[in-house]
Design an enzyme around this catalytic site. Structure first.
Site, PDB file in Angstrom:
ATOM      1  CG  PHE A 104      57.227 102.130  15.476  1.00 47.28           C
ATOM      2  CD1 PHE A 104      57.280 101.831  16.846  1.00 47.28           C
ATOM      3  CD2 PHE A 104      58.230 103.318  15.118  1.00 47.28           C
ATOM      4  CE1 PHE A 104      57.775 102.605  18.004  1.00 47.28           C
ATOM      5  CE2 PHE A 104      58.953 104.138  16.212  1.00 47.28           C
ATOM      6  CZ  PHE A 104      58.594 103.590  17.587  1.00 47.28           C
TER       7      PHE A 104
ATOM      8  CG  HIS B  57      56.387  79.454 -13.846  1.00 44.84           C
ATOM      9  ND1 HIS B  57      55.716  79.294 -14.607  1.00 44.84           N
ATOM     10  CD2 HIS B  57      57.605  79.725 -14.033  1.00 44.84           C
ATOM     11  CE1 HIS B  57      56.187  79.900 -15.739  1.00 44.84           C
ATOM     12  NE2 HIS B  57      57.435  80.361 -15.056  1.00 44.84           N
TER      13      HIS B  57
ATOM     14  CG  HIS C 184      57.211  79.029 -18.620  1.00 42.63           C
ATOM     15  ND1 HIS C 184      58.161  78.510 -17.957  1.00 42.63           N
ATOM     16  CD2 HIS C 184      56.266  78.113 -18.498  1.00 42.63           C
ATOM     17  CE1 HIS C 184      57.771  77.545 -17.268  1.00 42.63           C
ATOM     18  NE2 HIS C 184      56.526  76.975 -17.676  1.00 42.63           N
TER      19      HIS C 184
ATOM     20  CB  ALA D 145      54.266  93.779  10.574  1.00 38.61           C
TER      21      ALA D 145
ATOM     22  CG  ASN E 211      56.172  88.867   6.045  1.00 43.41           C
ATOM     23  OD1 ASN E 211      56.452  88.846   7.147  1.00 43.41           O
ATOM     24  ND2 ASN E 211      54.795  88.549   5.828  1.00 43.41           N
TER      25      ASN E 211
ATOM     26  CG  HIS F   8      53.313  74.802 -20.874  1.00 49.82           C
ATOM     27  ND1 HIS F   8      52.590  73.805 -20.235  1.00 49.82           N
ATOM     28  CD2 HIS F   8      53.776  75.550 -19.738  1.00 49.82           C
ATOM     29  CE1 HIS F   8      52.571  74.156 -18.763  1.00 49.82           C
ATOM     30  NE2 HIS F   8      53.144  75.302 -18.658  1.00 49.82           N
TER      31      HIS F   8
ATOM     32  CG  HIS G 111      51.963  80.477 -11.984  1.00 48.96           C
ATOM     33  ND1 HIS G 111      51.495  79.182 -11.478  1.00 48.96           N
ATOM     34  CD2 HIS G 111      52.413  80.004 -13.140  1.00 48.96           C
ATOM     35  CE1 HIS G 111      52.186  78.361 -12.468  1.00 48.96           C
ATOM     36  NE2 HIS G 111      52.466  78.815 -13.266  1.00 48.96           N
TER      37      HIS G 111
ATOM     38  CG  ASP H 201      52.627  79.385 -17.408  1.00 46.55           C
ATOM     39  OD1 ASP H 201      53.043  79.502 -16.363  1.00 46.55           O
ATOM     40  OD2 ASP H 201      52.529  78.223 -17.976  1.00 46.55           O
TER      41      ASP H 201
HETATM   42  C1  23J Z   1      57.666  73.743 -16.362  1.00 48.52           C
HETATM   43  C2  23J Z   1      57.716  72.457 -16.850  1.00 48.52           C
HETATM   44  C3  23J Z   1      56.584  71.702 -16.953  1.00 48.52           C
HETATM   45  C4  23J Z   1      55.466  72.431 -16.716  1.00 48.52           C
HETATM   46  C5  23J Z   1      55.495  73.753 -15.975  1.00 48.52           C
HETATM   47  C6  23J Z   1      56.536  74.152 -15.790  1.00 48.52           C
HETATM   48  C7  23J Z   1      54.160  74.225 -15.695  1.00 48.52           C
HETATM   49  O1  23J Z   1      53.099  73.806 -15.584  1.00 48.52           O
HETATM   50  C8  23J Z   1      54.286  75.797 -15.361  1.00 48.52           C
HETATM   51  O2  23J Z   1      54.081  76.251 -14.261  1.00 48.52           O
HETATM   52  O3  23J Z   1      54.693  76.528 -16.257  1.00 48.52           O
HETATM   53  S1  23J Z   1      54.051  71.643 -17.161  1.00 48.52           S
HETATM   54 MN    MN Z   2      53.640  78.464 -15.044  1.00 49.87          MN
END
Ligand code: 23J
Ligand code: MN
Length: 263
Positions: free
Chosen positions: A62, A73, A83, A64, A66, A212, A77, A79
């Site tokens: 009954f 990442h 990270h 569905a 996934n 980053h 998304h 960060d």
């Molecule tokens: C890991 C290493 C380098 C990068 C990244 C991840 C991402 O762009 C990310 O998705 O955080 S540039």
């Molecule tokens: Mn990322």
């Protein structure tokens, strides 16, 4: 006006369409573009797979549903500070420990789509941001800042989205100086419409991957593969960008939603 009144009015405006909810998210699936790193440097995030458990059949008569196989990442998304090595020691730097109060904030949309179309290696400088602020008003503490490159037009075609050749990927992004400038202003985070928060050539910058490095060193957030920024005003929208509460998570796909005043 009390905060309760503000919320009542807001709900009315959302219900009437006076405030539009814009979906700043790309579709997450097996064809979603994923980051490719030089194999000698790093492992890649694995392909996205959507596995069927059942769809009203012998495996579930009954219902569905996934199950998913995907990296944190992947696609549109978030960060989190943990990270990056520069942000590794923030106790609140994980998807399950971060301060959700910071995730709902005004968004500054820096439209450099024309420049990015002319030059895929376009780099945003402090001068660009200060010219933008002179026109649209100052970027303030507690706000999101996103670069509108309209790169989502390539999201159906991974090769075009990544735009890599023998010299690596060629996609727009920020200079190290502009990220430091924005961090010093107290922004909550920086967002891009490309595969990551950094430019394609950012591995060769000082420091490597400055968005980053500097965002996460300062406990700020990153957003990648944002969509539909062309539907947002330069100022005046509110962006809601919330990661899944993954235990010890370094990031997560999000449903990025913008509240946009109409008319
Ligand atoms: C890991 C290493 C380098 C990068 C990244 C991840 C991402 O762009 C990310 O998705 O955080 S540039
Ligand atoms: Mn990322």
């Amino acid at each position: 006006m009390t905060s309760a009144n503000v919320l009542t009015q807001l709900a009315g405006m959302i219900a009437s369409g006076g405030i539009e909810v814009v979906d700043c998210t790309g579709t997450l699936g097996p064809d979603t573009p994923l980051l490719k790193l030089p194999p000698e440097l790093a492992k890649d995030t694995p392909p996205i797979k959507i596995h069927r458990i059942s769809e009203y059949d012998q495996d579930g008569p009954f219902w569905a549903w996934n199950w998913l196989e995907l990296g944190e990442h992947s696609g549109t998304h978030f960060d989190a500070p943990h990270h990056w090595i520069t942000g590794k020691d923030y106790p609140e730097g994980y998807t399950d420990t971060l301060d959700v109060q910071r995730l709902v904030a005004p968004v500054n949309v820096l439209d450099f789509s024309t420049e990015c179309a002319a030059n895929p290696d376009f780099l945003l400088t402090i001068q660009h941001v200060q010219d933008w602020e002179a026109k649209h008003g100052p970027i303030n503490a507690g706000e999101w800042v996103v670069l509108r490159s309209d790169w989502d037009k390539f999201a159906e075609d991974e090769a075009a989205f990544l735009n890599a050749d023998a010299t690596g990927p060629h996609t727009p992004g920020p200079t190290a100086e502009v990220i430091q400038y924005l961090v010093d202003k107290g922004i909550v985070g920086w967002g891009s419409q490309c595969i990551g928060t950094d430019a394609g050539q950012a591995g060769g910058m000082t420091p490597p991957f400055p968005a980053h490095n500097l965002l996460h060193a300062n406990n700020r957030f990153g957003l990648a593969s944002l969509a539909n920024l062309s539907k947002l005003p330069a100022k005046g929208a509110i962006l809601i960008a919330a990661p899944l509460k993954i235990k010890g998570g370094t990031g997560s796909p999000i449903r990025a939603l913008a509240l946009v005043p109409k008319g």
